[in-house]
Design an enzyme around this catalytic site. Structure first.
Site, mmCIF file in Angstrom:
data_model
loop_
_atom_site.group_PDB
_atom_site.id
_atom_site.type_symbol
_atom_site.label_atom_id
_atom_site.label_comp_id
_atom_site.label_asym_id
_atom_site.label_seq_id
_atom_site.Cartn_x
_atom_site.Cartn_y
_atom_site.Cartn_z
ATOM 1 N N ARG A 34 19.855 10.468 28.687
ATOM 2 C CA ARG A 34 19.000 10.999 29.750
ATOM 3 C C ARG A 34 19.512 12.342 30.273
ATOM 4 N NH1 ARG A 34 21.406 10.261 34.793
ATOM 5 N NH2 ARG A 34 22.900 8.545 34.941
ATOM 6 N N ARG A 90 38.284 2.169 32.363
ATOM 7 C CA ARG A 90 38.031 1.427 33.603
ATOM 8 C C ARG A 90 38.813 0.131 33.560
ATOM 9 N NH1 ARG A 90 36.408 4.020 38.121
ATOM 10 N NH2 ARG A 90 34.733 5.476 37.675
ATOM 11 N N CYS A 112 31.658 14.446 31.146
ATOM 12 C CA CYS A 112 32.712 13.448 31.061
ATOM 13 C C CYS A 112 32.550 12.430 32.186
ATOM 14 C CB CYS A 112 34.095 14.098 31.110
ATOM 15 S SG CYS A 112 34.641 14.590 32.747
ATOM 16 N N GLY A 149 30.380 6.857 39.579
ATOM 17 C CA GLY A 149 29.230 7.725 39.837
ATOM 18 C C GLY A 149 29.647 9.153 40.128
ATOM 19 N N CYS A 195 41.208 19.174 39.521
ATOM 20 C CA CYS A 195 41.402 18.800 38.113
ATOM 21 C C CYS A 195 42.733 19.299 37.576
ATOM 22 C CB CYS A 195 40.287 19.362 37.250
ATOM 23 S SG CYS A 195 38.640 18.815 37.729
#
Ligand SMILES: [Zn+2]
Lengths: 385, 132
Positions: free
Chosen positions: A194, A21, A206, A121, A88
């Site tokens: 989680r 990022r 991923c 997200g 992808c």
């Protein structure tokens, strides 16, 4: 190694912008960094302009004429620049177009690059009609979960096996300075993250992220000493499968339907004149941990149902008989859609050049890269040295 | 049934309510049943299809629970999500109505409808779902 008299294609340059990022960098800046590195690696300097006769750019979220913005910033334009979207497999699709054009005699030198700056997200995709989103039927991780559940049931796998894939890939990612996650994990730690959608926990998926990768292809001479691109194949799905990356609303009994990854792999093996037993090192799509284990059998790298044994044997680990995802895979690197397939190629060229450092697969001579994703699209690339 | 102004199906032409039915098609050529209904067969490409209402029951073929709202979703979480195999041989991606610990492979499931949520205009949207 090829069995035909095709025009040979060499990979003469590779470049990468790390995957992660990067709040202060635009997708164009990342693309520029990767392309600049690849041109430098290829020995194409600023006096050699433009240095290639065509450019193909894989990207899905970068907007209109994204490739042109990169090459405009580098003052290398005038040639055809084609942006390619195939989910992808976007980078694999760009590579296929470039290699085909060279083999057809259209160009001598072609630039291929891919880049992405993914939203955070769960990825929103125009692939789904709005009503499917409203009704909760556009839940991408849930489709992955259903496929994982089916694979576990049919192949005798458990959540521990899925966690072992993450442990394997993250242990490789530790050795990759270009990866997003460079830390080891454990089966217990993965299972302690989680649940996203049973049976998939957070660290079994991923992370969509950012990055760029580039390669320069050139019409090869008899024995140039460069890494050779034996095959760059793209395939789509056949009708009928309800669990495939085409994510339809319904399907039929899919036991006889060849998945797109197998279609691409079979064509790539035939084109390269090799079989799966000849492959020394693999980069394989690990969008989620179960996706990698399914990929092993779709690519002919393992007998269906042999995944648990291979995981236990360590054969797919660095130092094993045939390491899979020595880069750390998408589970370590994250997935910048348009860049991921070419990121695999960059890794495998480093492996074949014996410049992969601490994660070097010793003696690697034949390498295979695989992506599969929405569409459905699947790409398989075979490289030799 | 004509829905009142404040309640509408989330999509037209995909399912009927009262009684709940999925609206599919049967191919005259390859004899496969498809869903949702298109203007041709998605398995063989034939343009000769017959509209059919699919069975309102089937067997559970896969399931999970969605815990976090996916993009554009108007309803509440968690909700069930899975695949039900109908007697016609078609496997349908669907919402599931009950908690996960009730589910098992092959479990009989029945079709119904449920409210999903409220759209920006205040209209209550309904969809189909399967429950045991
Ligand atoms: Zn048909």
């Amino acid at each position: 190694m090829s069995t035909t008299n095709r025009v040979p294609v060499d990979v003469i340059g590779i470049g990468l912008h790390p995957f992660g990022r990067f709040e202060d960098r635009t997708v164009t800046e990342m693309g520029v960094a990767a392309v600049r590195a690849a041109l430098h690696d290829a020995g194409i300097d600023s006096s050699d302009r433009p240095g290639f006769q065509a450019a193909f750019c894989g990207t899905a979220y970068s907007g209109v004429a994204a490739g042109h913005k990169v090459l405009g910033a580098l003052a290398r334009t005038g040639m055809p620049i084609v942006d390619v979207e195939a989910g992808c497999a976007s980078g694999g699709a760009a590579l296929m177009l470039a290699a085909s054009a060279i083999r057809a005699g259209q160009y001598d030198t072609v630039l291929v690059f891919g880049m992405e700056k993914m939203p955070r997200g769960i990825i929103r995709s125009s692939f789904f009609e709005p009503w499917r989103e409203h009704a909760g039927l556009a839940a991408t991780p849930a489709y992955f979960a259903l496929r994982a559940q089916r694979l576990m049931r049919e192949r005798g796998l458990t959540k521990e096996h899925l966690a072992q894939v993450v442990v394997k890939n993250r242990s490789h990612g530790v050795l990759n300075p270009d990866a997003m996650y460079q830390s080891e994990t454990s089966v217990d730690a993965v299972l302690a993250t989680r649940v996203v959608c049973e049976p998939l926990h957070l660290h079994m998926l991923c992370s969509p992220n950012e990055g760029a990768a580039a390669v320069v292809l050139r019409r090869g001479t008899g024995s140039s000493g460069a890494v050779r691109l034996e095959a760059a194949v793209l395939r789509s799905h056949l009708p009928g499968s309800v669990l495939g990356e085409a994510t339809p609303l319904a399907g039929i009994d899919d036991s006889d339907i060849t998945p797109p990854s197998t279609l691409a792999a079979d064509a790539a093996y035939a084109e390269a004149g090799i079989g799966p037993e000849d492959v020394d090192v693999v980069e394989c799509q690990d969008t989620d941990a179960a996706r990698e284990l399914l990929g092993w059998e779709e690519l002919g790298l393992c007998v269906p149902g042999d995944q648990a044994r291979i995981l236990a044997s360590g054969d797919a680990n660095l130092g094993g008989a045939r390491p899979i995802n020595p880069s750390g895979g998408l589970l370590s690197k994250g997935e910048p859609l348009g860049a991921s397939a070419l990121g695999q190629v960059v890794e495998l060229v480093r492996q074949l050049r014996s410049t992969a450092g601490a994660r070097q697969v010793h003696g690697a001579r034949v390498a295979l890269a695989h992506t599969v994703g929405r569409g459905a699209n699947a790409s398989v690339t075979i490289l030799t040295h | 049934m004509t829905p009142d102004a404040q309640t509408q199906p989330v999509v037209d032409g995909v399912f009927a309510d009262d009684p709940a039915r999925l609206l599919g098609a049967r191919c005259e050529l390859c004899e496969q049943t498809s869903f949702p209904r298109l203007d041709g067969c998605p398995y063989c490409g034939s343009e000769t299809i017959t509209p059919v209402e699919l069975s309102d029951h089937g067997a559970l073929w896969g399931w999970t629970t969605v815990l976090h709202a996916p993009p554009g979703y108007l309803g509440s979480v968690p909700y069930g999500f899975g695949i039900v195999e109908l007697p016609e041989g078609v496997r349908v991606v669907t919402r599931l109505a009950v908690p996960e610990d009730w589910w098992s492979f092959g479990q009989p499931m029945h079709l119904g409808t449920a409210e999903v949520g409220v759209d920006p205009d205040g209209v209550v949207l309904t969809t189909w779902e399967f429950s045991p």
